[in-house]
Design an enzyme around this catalytic site. Structure first.
Site, short mmCIF file in Angstrom:
data_model
loop_
_atom_site.label_atom_id
_atom_site.label_comp_id
_atom_site.label_asym_id
_atom_site.label_seq_id
_atom_site.Cartn_x
_atom_site.Cartn_y
_atom_site.Cartn_z
N LYS A 126 16.05 -0.92 20.21
CA LYS A 126 16.37 0.26 19.36
C LYS A 126 17.42 1.03 19.91
CE LYS A 126 14.44 3.92 21.34
NZ LYS A 126 14.98 4.88 22.01
N ASP B 169 7.40 4.57 20.85
CA ASP B 169 8.54 3.39 20.11
C ASP B 169 7.84 2.42 19.62
OD1 ASP B 169 10.53 5.66 20.67
OD2 ASP B 169 10.96 4.67 22.96
O1 C5P Z 1 4.81 7.53 24.26
P1 C5P Z 1 5.37 7.08 25.50
O2 C5P Z 1 4.58 6.80 26.41
O3 C5P Z 1 6.58 6.23 25.16
O4 C5P Z 1 5.94 8.36 25.92
C1 C5P Z 1 6.48 8.52 27.48
C2 C5P Z 1 6.34 10.05 27.70
O5 C5P Z 1 7.74 10.58 27.29
C3 C5P Z 1 5.12 10.73 27.27
O6 C5P Z 1 4.33 10.76 28.23
C4 C5P Z 1 6.01 12.41 27.06
O7 C5P Z 1 6.08 12.87 28.65
C5 C5P Z 1 7.19 11.93 26.73
N1 C5P Z 1 7.51 12.01 25.31
C6 C5P Z 1 7.64 13.34 24.59
N2 C5P Z 1 7.40 13.62 23.49
C7 C5P Z 1 7.76 12.38 22.61
C8 C5P Z 1 7.76 10.86 23.20
C9 C5P Z 1 7.60 10.91 24.68
O8 C5P Z 1 7.33 14.39 25.28
N3 C5P Z 1 7.69 12.54 21.28
#
Ligand code: C5P
Length: 318
Positions: free
Chosen positions: A11, A157
């Site tokens: 994406k 994502d």
């Molecule tokens: O959800 P995911 O594991 O992809 O997110 C990785 C990191 O990115 C999270 O642990 C957080 O530190 C940060 N993040 C965030 N806010 C979001 C998505 C991700 O702070 N909406």
């Protein structure tokens, strides 16, 4: 032995507004995802040995295996690999349906084309394709809504990679609404030699003042006339060289550029496929750019495939 193959798109965030960090550590987002034509492929097979075996193969854009990047994937502990975690999430459901007594284990082969830690949701696309492939192979009968819910538990994502097309993401970016706006974009993508960690970019964003307390979830088609990404400044603070790469792409003919997600991949929006090809080809010689690609969007989300594309069949035979 049973087998299923699925693919899922990467994406680009056409728009990314970031709010103030919440007590759970996450930031509320209002974002528009466009699924693009660089796809990850996952092959899943039953096997008699118990457990999950996982092989990540990083593919070069022109064909062949990128051994250096494949080694980076192998170094990630399995429990942190989203493909592995997707299989772990569905395994109890498979066991409950009797698969445990016949073929206890599963092997997963991931053919990666999206950059690692590049801001294009490569790991999330792997997880999305894995969920769809295992749902098929184990005949779990999970609906798209159920897969979206499970996907959100793996990463913010993952739902966007499952749904594909153009979507509005709120919450952590994982609460999705499909947008039926007509649009066709051509992209040249410049992938950097070194990835950026998403948490590091969000931390830098907070250090630079952070997001506003209230975010409007209203987005209109005309808001997407140009790209906007609140994480750009934070990514540039961590990687100042990205600015020059972005400006070079515009000199070469791109209409505009933005960091994709949390970066460091730079997405150049181009007015046609031929301009995107020119920009991508010329960017290969720019310092700091490891690889370039051309993609278009929006494209469909994670789906079952009847086979691998021919360049991946060649790789699988080696
Ligand atoms: O959800 P995911 O594991 O992809 O997110 C990785 C990191 O990115 C999270 O642990 C957080 O530190 C940060 N993040 C965030 N806010 C979001 C998505 C991700 O702070 N909406």
């Amino acid at each position: 032995m049973r087998e299923a193959i699925a693919s899922a798109p990467g994406k680009i965030n056409l728009r990314l507004k970031v709010g103030e960090q919440q007590p759970d550590g996450y930031h509320p987002l209002v974002t528009v995802f466009e699924a693009v034509s660089m796809r990850e492929y996952v092959v899943v097979r039953t096997r008699r040995a118990p457990g999950i075996s996982l092989r990540d193969i990083v593919c070069k854009p022109g064909g062949g295996i990128d051994r250096e990047q494949s080694a980076i994937m192998r170094a990630i502990p399995q429990e942190e690999n989203l493909t592995y975690r997707a299989a772990e999430l569905l395994r109890p459901l498979a066991s409950a349906q009797g698969w445990g007594s016949t073929s206890a284990g599963v092997s997963l082969t991931v053919y990666k084309s999206l950059p690692i830690a590049g801001g294009m949701a490569g790991g999330s696309a792997d997880a999305a394709a894995t969920l769809v492939a295992l749902n098929e192979m184990w005949e779990l009968g999970l609906s798209m809504d159920q897969l979206l819910m499970l996907g959100a538990r793996l990463g913010a994502d993952v739902p966007a990679c499952l749904l594909g097309g153009l979507s509005l993401g709120t919450g952590r970016g994982d609460k999705l609404e499909r947008l039926d706006w007509q649009r066709e974009d051509w992209w040249a993508l410049a992938v950097n030699a070194q990835g950026l960690s998403t948490p590091d970019v969000f931390r830098q964003f907070d250090r630079m003042g952070g997001g506003s307390q209230s975010l409007s979830a209203e987005v209109y088609a005309e808001d997407l006339a140009s790209l906007s990404n609140d994480l750009t400044e934070a990514a540039l603070a961590l990687r100042p060289e990205l600015q020059a790469i972005g400006e070079r792409g515009v000199e070469l003919g791109a209409s505009e550029w933005a960091v994709s997600g949390s970066g460091p991949t730079i997405a150049f929006r181009c007015d046609s496929e031929s301009i995107a090809v020119v920009v991508a080809n010329a960017m290969t010689t720019v310092q700091g750019v490891r690889m370039t690609a051309v993609a278009h969007g929006p494209v469909c989300g994670a789906q079952i495939e009847s086979g691998l594309p021919v360049q991946l069949v060649r790789i699988s035979a080696t």
